[in-house]
Write an enzyme that holds these catalytic residues in place. Structure first.
Site, short mmCIF file in Angstrom:
data_model
loop_
_atom_site.label_atom_id
_atom_site.label_comp_id
_atom_site.label_asym_id
_atom_site.label_seq_id
_atom_site.Cartn_x
_atom_site.Cartn_y
_atom_site.Cartn_z
N ASP A 1 12.70 55.97 13.33
CA ASP A 1 11.72 54.97 13.77
C ASP A 1 11.35 55.21 15.23
OD1 ASP A 1 10.08 52.80 13.85
OD2 ASP A 1 11.61 51.30 13.42
N HIS B 1 2.20 54.98 5.37
CA HIS B 1 2.41 54.23 6.61
C HIS B 1 1.75 54.94 7.80
CE1 HIS B 1 4.42 51.17 8.97
NE2 HIS B 1 5.01 52.08 9.74
#
Length: 367
Positions: free
Chosen positions: A152, A225
């Site tokens: 992330d 995403h």
């Protein structure tokens, strides 16, 4: 001591290396307690120093954000240009709700006990003037991965790009050296996610799980995403935000999730990202990740400079009339050097610029 930007304003401690521990506190301020809350803004830096002084090497810091409704109740001055209640995103399948929040405390350190103690002291000082409406204790998970197993923050900007992406420039519509932050608490259906093959998980993200390498553009699914979180101008210029997402969870309850927190000088960049994810781009092509992730909260806050927190009335008075339009807009962009001292709401030495947080990419909404 704190070193200000060239424009003379000292930003809050937004940029820094990923911390192993964090506490996110969202508070509402009781009607009639606005004066208490405003007076306390100038005390926050001292509370951070008092708690963090005993362990300076663990880099305790706190970022304070102010919600739109509280701004209207505390100040006679107009809201900053980008400050408004969080915009609910209601798609055909998934919804990003807007939930209450007057104050945000984003607390970070290398140790959870410091984060917890600072949270306890801040809420204790405010007493019955506030109610805690959301509290999340976040932690860093295995080589910067989220609970779904993917790294992330790979696309976060660094150094000067991070400064320019986060802090408002001198001469703009907003007070210089401030920023905006959007927060959301997501819970994940881990059983359904883990039932997918690795290939299907990678297709949802647009990135390889093990290596963290991004797919070539031609191989990315339109609902991945990465595709929906890439924000560009008509001329192809990409706009980024800085996020510091954290994992949270409970084995007992079976609740596992990601706390999203994204900082941007232009909040419409983050809002466009969320619109793409929930509504779709084009409409109906929503983010595949949302089939396994549910947004439980949503809030938008203005993060003023440290100068504003220390003396909000003085800063607002100084801005009337504002001569900011005569300043060079570039003067607010300052590179964070490795030797920069911490700001007042940080109890430690600052992080090197090349460790600064960054984010995924986004397309700016026409305004």
């Amino acid at each position: 001591m704190t070193e200000a930007f060239p424009n003379g304003k000292t930003p809050q401690h937004v940029l820094g290396p990923p911390a192993p521990a964090a506490v996110f506190l969202v508070l509402t301020v009781r009607s009639g307690a606005e004066a208490e809350a405003k007076d306390f803004l100038g005390d926050i830096a001292g509370v951070v120093r008092s708690v963090g002084f005993r362990a300076r090497e663990d880099h305790l810091s706190c970022v304070t954000g102010i919600g739109a409704e509280l701004w209207d109740r505390m100040f006679d001055a107009p809201r900053p240009a980008g400050l408004h209640p969080f915009i609910e995103q209601r798609g055909d399948v998934h919804t990003a709700p807007s939930t209450p929040g007057d104050l945000l405390f984003h607390i970070r350190a290398r140790r959870m006990d410091l984060c917890f103690e600072l949270a306890r002291q801040l809420v204790g000082e405010l007493g019955d003037a506030v109610s805690v409406v959301d509290e999340v204790h976040g932690f860093r998970y295995f080589d910067e991965r989220d609970i779904m197993g993917f790294v992330d923050g790979t696309e976060n900007p660094e150094d000067q790009e991070a400064v320019d992406s986060v802090f408002t420039p001198t001469g703009g519509d907003d007070p210089a050296s401030s920023t905006y932050v959007i927060v959301q608490k997501y819970t994940h259906d881990m059983a359904a996610w883990e039932a997918l093959s690795v290939e299907d998980q990678e297709a949802a993200f647009g990135r390889h799980k093990l290596s963290d390498m991004e797919f070539p553009d031609e191989d990315k699914a339109p609902n991945s995403h990465l595709i929906l979180n890439t924000i560009e101008d008509e001329d192809g210029t990409e706009h980024k935000i800085v996020r510091d997402n954290m994992v949270f969870g409970s084995v007992e309850s079976g609740e596992f999730g990601t706390y999203f927190i994204g900082y941007a000088a232009d909040v419409s960049v983050t809002e466009q990202m969320l619109e793409n994810m929930f509504i779709g781009n084009p409409r109906g092509t929503y983010d595949r990740i949302l089939d396994f992730s549910t947004a439980q909260t949503g809030g938008l806050f203005f993060v003023p400079s440290q100068d504003f927190l220390d003396d909000p009335d003085g800063e607002l008075a100084a801005a009337e009339p504002s001569d900011a339009q005569n300043d060079d807009p570039a003067s607010a962009s300052a590179r964070i050097e490795e030797t920069d001292p911490p700001n007042p709401a940080s109890a430690d030495d600052p992080a090197p610029a090349d460790d600064s947080l960054g984010i995924g990419s986004l397309r700016r909404r026409d305004q």
